[in-house]
Design an enzyme around this catalytic site. Sequence first.
Site, PDB file in Angstrom:
ATOM      1  N   ASP A  55     -28.183 -11.842  69.188  1.00 29.76           N
ATOM      2  CA  ASP A  55     -27.095 -11.849  70.176  1.00 29.76           C
ATOM      3  C   ASP A  55     -27.274 -10.663  71.123  1.00 29.76           C
ATOM      4  O   ASP A  55     -27.129  -9.508  70.720  1.00 29.76           O
ATOM      5  CB  ASP A  55     -25.744 -11.738  69.460  1.00 29.76           C
ATOM      6  N   HIS A 122     -19.301 -13.130  79.627  1.00 27.10           N
ATOM      7  CA  HIS A 122     -19.005 -12.073  78.647  1.00 27.10           C
ATOM      8  C   HIS A 122     -17.490 -11.808  78.565  1.00 27.10           C
ATOM      9  O   HIS A 122     -16.929 -11.734  77.479  1.00 27.10           O
ATOM     10  CB  HIS A 122     -19.764 -10.795  79.043  1.00 27.10           C
ATOM     11  N   SER A 166     -16.803 -16.123  76.302  1.00 29.20           N
ATOM     12  CA  SER A 166     -16.548 -15.087  75.299  1.00 29.20           C
ATOM     13  C   SER A 166     -15.242 -14.413  75.689  1.00 29.20           C
ATOM     14  O   SER A 166     -14.967 -14.228  76.878  1.00 29.20           O
ATOM     15  CB  SER A 166     -17.712 -14.090  75.315  1.00 29.20           C
TER      16      SER A 166
HETATM   17  N1  LIG Z   1     -18.829 -10.863  73.281  1.00 32.24           N
HETATM   18  C1  LIG Z   1     -18.309  -9.661  73.138  1.00 32.24           C
HETATM   19  O1  LIG Z   1     -17.496  -9.192  73.961  1.00 32.24           O
HETATM   20  C2  LIG Z   1     -18.688  -8.849  71.946  1.00 32.24           C
HETATM   21  C3  LIG Z   1     -17.897  -7.748  71.580  1.00 32.24           C
HETATM   22  C4  LIG Z   1     -18.240  -7.035  70.439  1.00 32.24           C
HETATM   23  C5  LIG Z   1     -19.362  -7.411  69.704  1.00 32.24           C
HETATM   24  N2  LIG Z   1     -20.140  -8.472  70.108  1.00 32.24           N
HETATM   25  C6  LIG Z   1     -21.366  -8.878  69.362  1.00 32.24           C
HETATM   26  O2  LIG Z   1     -21.085  -8.913  67.973  1.00 32.24           O
HETATM   27  C7  LIG Z   1     -21.942  -7.988  67.292  1.00 32.24           C
HETATM   28  C8  LIG Z   1     -21.267  -7.408  66.070  1.00 32.24           C
HETATM   29  O3  LIG Z   1     -20.068  -6.749  66.391  1.00 32.24           O
HETATM   30  P1  LIG Z   1     -19.906  -5.158  66.274  1.00 32.24           P
HETATM   31  O4  LIG Z   1     -21.197  -4.512  66.565  1.00 32.24           O
HETATM   32  O5  LIG Z   1     -18.705  -4.833  67.081  1.00 32.24           O
HETATM   33  O6  LIG Z   1     -19.461  -4.908  64.784  1.00 32.24           O
HETATM   34  P2  LIG Z   1     -19.815  -5.373  63.302  1.00 32.24           P
HETATM   35  O7  LIG Z   1     -21.068  -6.143  63.236  1.00 32.24           O
HETATM   36  O8  LIG Z   1     -18.574  -5.938  62.739  1.00 32.24           O
HETATM   37  O9  LIG Z   1     -19.989  -3.950  62.618  1.00 32.24           O
HETATM   38  C9  LIG Z   1     -21.108  -3.150  62.900  1.00 32.24           C
HETATM   39  C10 LIG Z   1     -20.940  -1.853  62.120  1.00 32.24           C
HETATM   40  O10 LIG Z   1     -20.981  -2.097  60.714  1.00 32.24           O
HETATM   41  C11 LIG Z   1     -22.021  -1.327  60.110  1.00 32.24           C
HETATM   42  N3  LIG Z   1     -22.591  -2.164  59.063  1.00 32.24           N
HETATM   43  C12 LIG Z   1     -23.471  -3.185  59.172  1.00 32.24           C
HETATM   44  N4  LIG Z   1     -23.738  -3.731  57.985  1.00 32.24           N
HETATM   45  C13 LIG Z   1     -23.025  -3.039  57.077  1.00 32.24           C
HETATM   46  C14 LIG Z   1     -22.902  -3.111  55.685  1.00 32.24           C
HETATM   47  N5  LIG Z   1     -23.565  -4.031  54.968  1.00 32.24           N
HETATM   48  N6  LIG Z   1     -22.075  -2.242  55.056  1.00 32.24           N
HETATM   49  C15 LIG Z   1     -21.385  -1.300  55.763  1.00 32.24           C
HETATM   50  N7  LIG Z   1     -21.463  -1.181  57.108  1.00 32.24           N
HETATM   51  C16 LIG Z   1     -22.285  -2.033  57.752  1.00 32.24           C
HETATM   52  C17 LIG Z   1     -22.985  -1.009  61.224  1.00 32.24           C
HETATM   53  O11 LIG Z   1     -23.655   0.190  60.998  1.00 32.24           O
HETATM   54  P3  LIG Z   1     -25.264   0.377  61.040  1.00 32.24           P
HETATM   55  O12 LIG Z   1     -25.784  -0.226  62.311  1.00 32.24           O
HETATM   56  O13 LIG Z   1     -25.383   1.854  61.001  1.00 32.24           O
HETATM   57  O14 LIG Z   1     -25.776  -0.302  59.813  1.00 32.24           O
HETATM   58  C18 LIG Z   1     -22.040  -0.861  62.391  1.00 32.24           C
HETATM   59  O15 LIG Z   1     -21.469   0.445  62.352  1.00 32.24           O
HETATM   60  C19 LIG Z   1     -22.263  -6.953  68.382  1.00 32.24           C
HETATM   61  O16 LIG Z   1     -23.353  -6.137  68.023  1.00 32.24           O
HETATM   62  C20 LIG Z   1     -22.487  -7.864  69.567  1.00 32.24           C
HETATM   63  O17 LIG Z   1     -23.757  -8.479  69.480  1.00 32.24           O
HETATM   64  C21 LIG Z   1     -19.792  -9.201  71.198  1.00 32.24           C
END
Ligand SMILES: NC(=O)c1ccc[n+]([C@@H]2O[C@H](COP(=O)([O-])OP(=O)(O)OC[C@H]3O[C@@H](n4cnc5c(N)ncnc54)[C@H](OP(=O)(O)O)[C@@H]3O)[C@@H](O)[C@H]2O)c1
Length: 324
Positions: A55, A122, A166
């Site tokens: 993504d 987005h 999104s």
């Molecule tokens: N369309 C939109 O507007 C939008 C908005 C937000 C997000 N997104 C997409 O969704 C993806 C995911 O959302 P997000 O990045 O907000 O949050 P998330 O995936 O819910 O959480 C990521 C966080 O959790 C940690 N983590 C990962 N695996 C873990 C585990 N097994 N145990 C404990 N902690 C863990 C990561 O740290 P480490 O990296 O240090 O492991 C990072 O700090 C984004 O990267 C993006 O691609 C899209």
Amino acid sequence: MRADSFEYGLKNMPMFKLNTGGSIPAIGLGTWQSEPGLVGQAVKEAIKVGYRHIDCAKAYNNEKEVSLQLAMPYKEGILKREDLFITSKLWCSDHNPTDVIKALDRSIERLQCDYIDLYLIHWLVAFKKDALGFAPENFAPLDIKATWAAMEQCYESGKARAIGISNFSVEKTKDLLSHCKVRPAVNQVECHPHWQQKKLVPYLTSEDIHFSAYSPIGSSNSSFAKINVLQLPIITTLAEKYQKTPSRIALRWNVQQGHSVLPKSTHADRLATNIELFDFEISKEDLHEFDNIEQHRLLSGEGTFVNDTTSPHKTVEQLWDGDL
Ligand SMILES: NC(=O)c1ccc[n+]([C@@H]2O[C@H](COP(=O)([O-])OP(=O)(O)OC[C@H]3O[C@@H](n4cnc5c(N)ncnc54)[C@H](OP(=O)(O)O)[C@@H]3O)[C@@H](O)[C@H]2O)c1
């Protein structure tokens, strides 16, 4: 769609059907806030342990580094382009119809991938051309009809195999459906046990729009994530009961609702753990326990997309049409 109606494809990765006739992997790698120098390695590790969906977005400023690792498995003949599913997103400064296809072309060029499997608007917020940040002077009027018509051209050109949205509320999605020719295949929104999207989920299901869950483990890296989803009592209790990590319980909960999930990590051990979702099932009784969790949106848009003078969304309530 329930876990038992998964379709298998892309080297045994469970898939959900899209209204285009194509399908989307049940899990993808998130790349927002994956730092330069780490994101490429994360993509490489992710592909190695079985992720097939990455993504991406122009706004994440890392598509070039992602591409170097994406290209590797094709060059080495390990995977074909069609074995991967690549999402990218139209940023707010490219909503002008003439900029939409150019923005898609630039993402394809940065990602070196010939076409994008899923191209999303987005946010339903427009900025002036080339505006970078969230400054009050950067907001521009929205013309979703014109932007979506240009997204439809992206789809018709074959450069985007599916198009979607999104951060669209029920109201914003309804409005889009009232004038679109090509229906959105996906709405990618925040979803985890602490924000279950109880209004949006049944609506998207009724309209055959796939629900894709971002921040599925609670976005603990974000300053606005005030609550640690992985420490919710129901998550820690079930982690103990099923002998799985809290992240797997949170992700599995989403997948069992028929949602694809996009967890982000740049750590090899977490990437490997997070994808281990398909060898267990949370029981119906345990799923009911999630109904009692207090609900809070973590990514409200406060301080970014909401601005009481120049943004089309003066308040957080307006941005989400009251669904808070
Ligand atoms: N369309 C939109 O507007 C939008 C908005 C937000 C997000 N997104 C997409 O969704 C993806 C995911 O959302 P997000 O990045 O907000 O949050 P998330 O995936 O819910 O959480 C990521 C966080 O959790 C940690 N983590 C990962 N695996 C873990 C585990 N097994 N145990 C404990 N902690 C863990 C990561 O740290 P480490 O990296 O240090 O492991 C990072 O700090 C984004 O990267 C993006 O691609 C899209």
